[in-house]
Each structure stands twice: as structure tokens, then as C-alpha cells.
Design a protein around this motif. Structure first.
Motif, mmCIF file in Angstrom:
data_model
loop_
_atom_site.group_PDB
_atom_site.id
_atom_site.type_symbol
_atom_site.label_atom_id
_atom_site.label_comp_id
_atom_site.label_asym_id
_atom_site.label_seq_id
_atom_site.Cartn_x
_atom_site.Cartn_y
_atom_site.Cartn_z
ATOM 1 N N TYR A 74 0.828 -1.206 0.000
ATOM 2 C CA TYR A 74 0.000 0.000 0.000
ATOM 3 C C TYR A 74 0.864 1.258 0.000
ATOM 4 O O TYR A 74 0.582 2.218 -0.729
ATOM 5 N N ARG A 75 1.926 1.244 0.783
ATOM 6 C CA ARG A 75 2.815 2.406 0.844
ATOM 7 C C ARG A 75 3.457 2.668 -0.516
ATOM 8 O O ARG A 75 3.539 3.819 -0.965
ATOM 9 N N LYS A 76 3.895 1.611 -1.189
ATOM 10 C CA LYS A 76 4.545 1.784 -2.489
ATOM 11 C C LYS A 76 3.551 2.281 -3.538
ATOM 12 O O LYS A 76 3.917 3.088 -4.406
ATOM 13 N N ILE A 77 2.310 1.818 -3.469
ATOM 14 C CA ILE A 77 1.300 2.301 -4.420
ATOM 15 C C ILE A 77 1.041 3.787 -4.212
ATOM 16 O O ILE A 77 0.904 4.547 -5.175
ATOM 17 N N ILE A 78 0.982 4.221 -2.966
ATOM 18 C CA ILE A 78 0.804 5.642 -2.669
ATOM 19 C C ILE A 78 1.955 6.451 -3.244
ATOM 20 O O ILE A 78 1.760 7.530 -3.829
ATOM 21 N N GLU A 79 3.166 5.944 -3.133
ATOM 22 C CA GLU A 79 4.339 6.655 -3.636
ATOM 23 C C GLU A 79 4.347 6.719 -5.160
ATOM 24 O O GLU A 79 4.958 7.622 -5.747
ATOM 25 N N TYR A 80 3.671 5.802 -5.834
ATOM 26 C CA TYR A 80 3.626 5.801 -7.290
ATOM 27 C C TYR A 80 2.824 6.974 -7.857
ATOM 28 O O TYR A 80 2.896 7.256 -9.045
ATOM 29 N N TYR A 81 2.056 7.628 -6.996
ATOM 30 C CA TYR A 81 1.135 8.662 -7.462
ATOM 31 C C TYR A 81 1.857 9.742 -8.269
ATOM 32 O O TYR A 81 1.345 10.244 -9.255
ATOM 33 N N ARG A 82 3.060 10.095 -7.844
ATOM 34 C CA ARG A 82 3.814 11.129 -8.549
ATOM 35 C C ARG A 82 4.958 10.550 -9.355
ATOM 36 O O ARG A 82 5.851 11.268 -9.761
ATOM 37 N N GLY A 83 4.939 9.225 -9.515
ATOM 38 C CA GLY A 83 6.029 8.562 -10.214
ATOM 39 C C GLY A 83 5.660 8.183 -11.632
ATOM 40 O O GLY A 83 4.903 8.892 -12.304
ATOM 41 N N PRO A 84 6.169 7.040 -12.113
ATOM 42 C CA PRO A 84 5.917 6.598 -13.494
ATOM 43 C C PRO A 84 4.443 6.286 -13.733
ATOM 44 O O PRO A 84 3.624 6.279 -12.827
ATOM 45 N N GLU A 85 4.130 6.002 -15.002
ATOM 46 C CA GLU A 85 2.766 5.656 -15.386
ATOM 47 C C GLU A 85 2.393 4.282 -14.824
ATOM 48 O O GLU A 85 3.243 3.432 -14.583
ATOM 49 N N TRP A 86 1.089 4.076 -14.684
ATOM 50 C CA TRP A 86 0.581 2.817 -14.143
ATOM 51 C C TRP A 86 1.056 1.621 -14.967
ATOM 52 O O TRP A 86 1.490 0.603 -14.419
ATOM 53 N N SER A 87 1.015 1.744 -16.282
ATOM 54 C CA SER A 87 1.391 0.633 -17.154
ATOM 55 C C SER A 87 2.858 0.243 -17.005
ATOM 56 O O SER A 87 3.236 -0.889 -17.316
ATOM 57 N N ASP A 88 3.703 1.152 -16.508
ATOM 58 C CA ASP A 88 5.125 0.846 -16.351
ATOM 59 C C ASP A 88 5.374 -0.187 -15.263
ATOM 60 O O ASP A 88 6.467 -0.771 -15.209
ATOM 61 N N PHE A 89 4.401 -0.421 -14.400
ATOM 62 C CA PHE A 89 4.603 -1.336 -13.279
ATOM 63 C C PHE A 89 4.040 -2.730 -13.551
ATOM 64 O O PHE A 89 4.095 -3.585 -12.685
ATOM 65 N N TYR A 90 3.518 -2.928 -14.742
ATOM 66 C CA TYR A 90 2.972 -4.254 -15.059
ATOM 67 C C TYR A 90 4.094 -5.291 -15.098
ATOM 68 O O TYR A 90 5.154 -5.061 -15.687
ATOM 69 N N GLY A 91 3.860 -6.425 -14.463
ATOM 70 C CA GLY A 91 4.847 -7.494 -14.437
ATOM 71 C C GLY A 91 4.333 -8.653 -13.603
ATOM 72 O O GLY A 91 3.131 -8.762 -13.323
ATOM 73 N N THR A 92 5.218 -9.534 -13.198
ATOM 74 C CA THR A 92 4.840 -10.684 -12.384
ATOM 75 C C THR A 92 5.312 -10.489 -10.953
ATOM 76 O O THR A 92 6.105 -9.604 -10.644
ATOM 77 N N SER A 93 4.797 -11.341 -10.064
ATOM 78 C CA SER A 93 5.149 -11.342 -8.649
ATOM 79 C C SER A 93 4.711 -10.039 -7.970
ATOM 80 O O SER A 93 3.583 -9.596 -8.150
ATOM 81 N N THR A 94 5.600 -9.407 -7.234
ATOM 82 C CA THR A 94 5.260 -8.219 -6.450
ATOM 83 C C THR A 94 4.716 -7.098 -7.316
ATOM 84 O O THR A 94 3.745 -6.423 -6.944
ATOM 85 N N THR A 95 5.315 -6.879 -8.465
ATOM 86 C CA THR A 95 4.884 -5.771 -9.315
ATOM 87 C C THR A 95 3.450 -5.948 -9.797
ATOM 88 O O THR A 95 2.736 -4.955 -9.996
ATOM 89 N N PHE A 96 3.006 -7.195 -9.969
ATOM 90 C CA PHE A 96 1.631 -7.403 -10.405
ATOM 91 C C PHE A 96 0.655 -6.995 -9.307
ATOM 92 O O PHE A 96 -0.400 -6.422 -9.606
#
Length: 418
Positions: A74-96
Motif C-alpha cells: 500500500y505504501r509503495k502504491i501511494i508513492e507511485y502517485y507522482r512517479g511513473p505511469e501505471w502501465s510501467d509497473f505491469y509485471g509478475t510477482s510483487t509488481t503485479f
């Protein structure tokens, strides 16, 4: 918190609808000697919802006072708000998990409690599909020490604790549940099978690899009356799937592909990394049987890491007892002559267990990871009990027919078991 309560309320009504659709209450067939479990199953699953929710709440309380993956997600998702685009985090394991949670947190404003409630609901859906998979094959009531094994297996707290939180446990449990529910009737459930495979792949590619290989073994050596042409097609499909995911498998277990081809698989470095925590064990000096036993049945009170370990020890003692009972009742021979579902479940369970046992030096990690596949072994155990009951039932029916006790309308009883 209010958002979390709203999600719990919504998931309750959805779960009740799914249960009524998956496990409808059916009327007993006229004069049928076979048990009708439909009303009991429906009631049990609806009560299981509250049991699962309670243990999800226990995990939430645990996560509030201890470091947990769910709060980190949850903390990392909150930090993504001002970071890269949502699609940049698509992947397997934790990133999914982070990619999946992003639109709920930033699009719908889900709080941490709401995300916990959502993933608790996903984990419970896994229990519904596993329960349906069990019930389609288990006919009789099978007891051990006076308790109904079917329901007892679904009440094991470790299964609910790790599948009721915001994280990979809920998704992988749902994915495997969909996979085996689909495998039980591939022609009619191929789309459920595909969804389960995709979910499992995105969380644990190596587990999907094992299930594919186990399915191939089970299909090849168990299915009667199927030509080698169809078996060859299955082999080609499995080979294509394995080729597609094998690189993700190596990455997940921390092995370099070139090193593997030159030196073979050596996961001792992963074991040392994971045994550095306070609940770690030095498993690198253990033999493989000791590693597997440690993974499946420890802690056992004397080595329990804290209060959680003591609670888990009770469950481990129970699992050890049912495993020994299974072996004494001819479990190994049963696996050899078992059908597709039995072989696939057992080979998936034992292969994943052997692989994870070599790297799960941390007892906490072992407790969490074994819950993903232990239910497959529990299915094999109860299938043994039920098959023995079926054999006894058929013998009684044949004896009754010889004595002319059954009337002609009862001639379909034996076929009803098949």
C-alpha cells in the motif's frame, strides 16, 4: 475504516450469490442411498465466509503492530502517485500486486483497510472454488478421530490467515483454486482454467510451471482410452507454455539462466538469504528429506518463533497425524494407481514443496508459502478415504443385488458413483 466496512458488506452479498450459484440446495433423489450434501455445503460455505473474515481481521491486527508485505504494498502504491505511469509497473510477482492495486487506490480512493477487505474477498473466492472441486469428487462423509475431514480441512487457520490479506497469498490461492476446478472438467471450464493459469502465472510463474508439468504427467499416465495423438497435443501445449514462462521462473528463484545450464540448479544462496531473519533456520546443512519435513511440519512447539509459531504448531501436529494415517492406509499405492486429479494434485504439491523447502530457511516464509499448496495434498488424503468408502459401498450394493433386495429401479446406484 468506513470504506473497508463498505467493501466487506459488498463482498458479503456477492459471496452469498456465488455460493448459491456454485452450491445450490438440491432435492434428494428418490430412494437414492447416496448422501445429499447440498444443504450442508451451502450452509457451511456461508458460515465459512465469517470464519475467513475473522482470520483476515486477525492478520490486519497483526500487520498493524508488525512489519508486513501488505502495508509495504500500500505504501509503495501511494508513492507511485507522482512517479511513473501505471502501465510501467505491469509485471509478475510483487509488481503485479502493485499494478493491480493502483487503480483501486488512486482511481477509487481505496484505503488500506479497503484493500485488505478486497483481497480477503478474493481469497474467499478461492475457498469456494476449491470446495466445489473437492465436493465434485468426494461423496461420503469421511471422519478421523470423530471429525468430518472435509470440513475440518477447510477450517485450518493457516490457509485463511495467509489468503485473507492484501498480497500474493490471496491471488495465488484463488488462481490455483480456479485451475483445479477447471481441470476437473476441461471441456466445459476451459475459460476458468485459462483465468486461473493467468492469475497463477502473474503471481508465481514457477508454480504454474509445476502444475503444467504435473498435469501432463497425470494426463499421460492416468487417462484410459485416450489415444497418443491427443496425449501428444497435450505435451506440445505444455512444452509451449513452459517455454513461454521459463525465464520468469529463473528470475523468480534468483537463478541466472547461463549459470543453470552450466552448473545446474543451486539455491543455497537463496536459503542463506532467507535464513537471516530471527525465525530463520540454517537449512543448507540439512539433507533433502529434513528440508522437506521442516517446510511441511515445522514449527513443532519446541522451535516455534513467537506466539504465531505456537499457534501454527497445533496445525502442524494435526497435519503430521493425518499424513501418517494416510501412509498407513496405503497412501503411496493409492497415488500410483490414482486418477488424473490425484496424480496432478500430488505431483504439484510434492514438487513445489521440494523446491520451496530448499530456500525457505525462514520459518515464517515456510509457514506462508506451504499454505499455497498444502490444500492439494489434503485433497489427495480425503480422496483416499472416499475411494475406500466407495469400494465398501459398491461391495454392499452388489451383495444386496445378489440377495434380490434391490428392485430394478435401483440398478443405477453403482453408476451414480462413477
Amino acid at each position: 475504516m468506513l470504506y473497508g466496512i463498505f467493501i466487506i458488506t459488498l463482498s458479503y452479498f456477492i459471496s452469498m450469490q456465488v455460493i448459491d450459484r456454485m452450491m445450490p440446495v438440491r432435492r434428494r433423489k428418490n430412494n437414492s442411498p447416496l448422501p445429499n450434501h447440498s444443504r450442508k455445503d451451502n450452509k457451511f460455505l456461508k458460515r465459512l465466509f465469517w470464519y475467513h473474515l475473522f482470520l483476515s481481521f486477525v492478520y490486519y491486527i497483526y500487520a498493524v503492530f508488525n512489519p508486513s508485505d501488505s502495508s509495504n504494498y500500500y505504501r509503495k502504491i501511494i508513492e507511485y502517485y507522482r512517479g511513473p505511469e501505471w502501465s510501467d509497473f505491469y509485471g509478475t510477482s510483487t509488481t503485479f500486486i502493485e499494478w493491480f492495486g493502483f487503480p483501486f487506490v488512486h482511481g477509487l480512493g481505496f484505503t488500506y483497510e479497503a484493500m485488505m477487505a478486497l483481497f480477503s474477498f478474493l481469497g474467499f473466492l478461492g475457498f469456494i472454488y476449491f470446495y466445489k472441486f473437492f465436493r465434485e469428487r468426494i461423496i461420503f462423509e469421511n471422519k478421523l478421530f470423530g471429525f468430518d475431514l472435509f470440513h475440518l480441512f477447510f477450517l485450518l487457520p493457516n490457509l485463511h490467515f495467509w489468503s485473507g490479506s492484501f498480497g500474493k497469498g490471496s491471488f495465488i490461492f484463488l488462481g490455483i483454486g480456479l485451475l483445479f476446478y477447471g481441470l476437473n472438467n476441461i471441456p466445459k471450464r476451459y475459460w476458468i482454467l485459462i483465468i486461473g493459469a493467468l492469475l497463477t502465472y502473474h503471481i508465481r510463474p514457477h508454480i504454474l510451471l509445476v502444475i503444467l508439468a504435473s498435469s501432463l504427467i497425470g494426463f499421460t499416465f492416468s487417462t484410459k482410452g485416450v489415444g497418443w495423438g491427443l496425449k501428444l497435443i497435450m505435451i506440445l501445449i505444455a512444452a509451449f507454455s513452459l517455454a513461454f514462462i521459463y525465464q520468469d521462473v529463473f528470475r523468480m528463484v534468483g537463478v541466472n539462466e547461463e549459470t543453470f545450464l552450466e552448473e545446474g540448479l543451486n539455491m543455497s544462496h537463496r536459503a542463506r538469504e532467507l535464513s537471516s531473519a530471527t525465525s530463520g533456520l540454517d537449512i543448507t546443512s540439512m539433507s533433502l528429506p529434513e528440508q522437506v519435513f521442516t517446510f511441511l511440519f515445522r514449527p513443532l512447539f519446541f522451535d516455534a518463533p513467537g506466539m504465531l509459531g505456537i499457534i501454527v504448531s497445533f496445525e502442524n501436529v494435526f497435519l503430521l497425524l493425518v499424513t501418517l494415517t494416510f501412509l498407513f492406509r496405503g497412501g503411496l499405492f493409492f497415488i500410483l494407481k490414482g486418477d488424473f486429479a490425484v496424480k496432478t494434485s500430488f505431483f504439484s504439491f510434492i514438487t513445489v514443496s521440494i523446491a520451496l523447502a530448499q530456500i525457505s530457511g525462514n520459518l515464517g516464509i515456510a509457514i506462508r508459502q506451504k499454505s499455497q499448496v498444502m490444500i492439494l495434498f489434503l485433497f489427495v488424503i480425503i480422496q483416499l478415504y472416499d475411494d475406500q468408502k466407495k469400494s465398501e459401498f459398491r461391495a454392499r450394493m452388489r451383495a444386496a443385488k445378489r440377495k434380490a433386495v434391490l428392485n430394478p429401479l435401483d440398478s443405477g446406484y453403482l453408476q451414480e458413483l462413477d
